[in-house]
Scaffold this active site. Structure first.
Site, PDB file in Angstrom:
ATOM      1  N   HIS A 131     -43.386 -47.225 -17.814  1.00 16.73           N
ATOM      2  CA  HIS A 131     -43.040 -46.842 -18.906  1.00 16.73           C
ATOM      3  C   HIS A 131     -42.716 -47.803 -19.960  1.00 16.73           C
ATOM      4  CE1 HIS A 131     -42.672 -44.085 -22.034  1.00 16.73           C
ATOM      5  NE2 HIS A 131     -41.959 -43.127 -21.545  1.00 16.73           N
ATOM      6  N   GLN A 134     -40.666 -47.254 -23.279  1.00 21.28           N
ATOM      7  CA  GLN A 134     -39.152 -46.772 -23.032  1.00 21.28           C
ATOM      8  C   GLN A 134     -37.967 -47.684 -22.781  1.00 21.28           C
ATOM      9  OE1 GLN A 134     -38.282 -43.385 -23.305  1.00 21.28           O
ATOM     10  NE2 GLN A 134     -36.242 -44.272 -23.366  1.00 21.28           N
ATOM     11  N   CYS A 262     -33.976 -41.423 -20.290  1.00 24.88           N
ATOM     12  CA  CYS A 262     -35.012 -41.409 -21.341  1.00 24.88           C
ATOM     13  C   CYS A 262     -35.431 -40.257 -22.141  1.00 24.88           C
ATOM     14  CB  CYS A 262     -36.200 -42.058 -20.538  1.00 24.88           C
ATOM     15  SG  CYS A 262     -37.008 -41.052 -19.415  1.00 24.88           S
TER      16      CYS A 262
END
Ligand code: CP
Ligand code: NVA
Length: 304
Positions: A131, A134, A262
């Site tokens: 990710h 992020q 997150c």
């Protein structure tokens, strides 16, 4: 269209100079939210998602619109991909329509296949493996709080999931120390552990106290990721139970350590309200920074 495009798929495959530039562009764009209103003028994008999203979808859609571009959100299931059209054909067709595709895909290898057949930018908006958007927002948040990322101690407590993998990938580029407490059953897979083993700044163990003792930042994430097997739910929660970031655990970190997540959080599982709602929690700042970082990533990928 697209012949100068760049992908944004995994942090450790990108150049440090480019990632630093992305962070600095994001900071500038945050400071002047009306800047670059026509940066993506006449550029168009597709968000192709096969998983739910709040932050990633909204921040990309807003980023594109605020920079003067246009975008179309596609739920993968409602495209012909959902009926078995090949990734190759889809990638080749979409490459003729737009300048970039932002993909949230359960299977990282499918994302790679997509990028192999595309002639436009492919941006990883989360896969089972990573990710990167992020973690760029998280690094921006750390930089805002501490003035630098260098030599910070980041403590990861919990599952060895896609977000944990990306912290490991990021620490091969940036100069922070990464101390991870992850149950043996849920450490990242071999390819990621191999990256970690080569990097003396990364330590992975089951010792939560060791991981947290010098932390500038304590990070966790959901114990059940979107790609996880639902049948594993109760076993996983049981094993991860002692890794919950609660007041007792957080109090073992230095007094000025911050908390990051997150989101979405499963309050009462990986983190308690007392931590996520405390004044040292930066979760909403992280979420906001997604917008500024996405803008900078779009610029990196499509403006040369
Ligand atoms: N953090 C994050 O990617 O959130 P969403 O799943 O809401 O996009
Ligand atoms: N690890 C989580 C992150 C969600 C943003 C998941 O993959 O579901």
């Amino acid at each position: 269209m697209g012949y100068l495009s760049k992908n944004f798929i995994n942090l450790h495959e990108l150049e440090k100079v480019d990632l630093i530039e992305i962070l600095s562009t994001a900071e500038q764009m945050k400071a002047d939210r009306n800047s670059d209103r026509d940066l993506l003028d006449s550029k168009s994008f597709i968000l192709l998602f096969d998983k739910p999203s709040t932050r990633t979808r909204i921040s990309f859609e807003l980023a594109i619109s605020q920079l003067g571009g246009s975008c179309i959100y596609l739920d993968m299931k409602t495209t012909q991909l959902g009926r078995g059209e090949t990734i190759k054909d889809t990638a080749k067709v979409l490459s003729r329509y737009v300048d970039g595709i932002i993909i949230r895909n359960a299977n990282h290898q499918d994302l790679i296949e997509f990028s192999n057949h595309s002639t436009i930018s492919i941006i990883n908006a989360l896969t089972n493996e990573s990710h990167p958007c992020q973690i760029m927002a998280d690094l921006m948040t750390l930089k805002e709080r501490f003035g630098t990322i260098d030599d910070l101690n980041v403590a990861w407590i919990g599952d060895g999931n896609n977000v944990a993998n990306t912290w490991i990938q990021a620490s091969t580029i940036f100069d922070f120390n990464l101390n991870m407490a992850i149950p043996r059953e849920y450490v990242p897979k071999k390819a990621i552990l191999d990256i970690a083993k080569k990097n003396p700044k990364i330590n992975i163990s089951q010792n939560i106290d060791d991981a947290i003792q010098d932390a500038n930042c304590v990070v966790t994430d959901t114990w059940l990721s979107m790609n996880d097997d639902e049948n594993e739910r109760s076993k996983k929660i049981q094993i991860l139970n002692e890794y919950q970031v609660n007041s007792d655990l957080f109090s073992k970190a230095p007094i000025d350590a911050i908390f990051m997540h997150c989101l979405p959080a499963h309050r009462g599982q990986e983190v308690t309200d007392t931590v996520i709602d405390c004044d040292r929690s930066y979760v909403y700042q992280q979420a906001e920074n997604r917008l500024h970082v996405q803008k900078a990533i779009l610029k990196y990928c499509t403006i040369n």
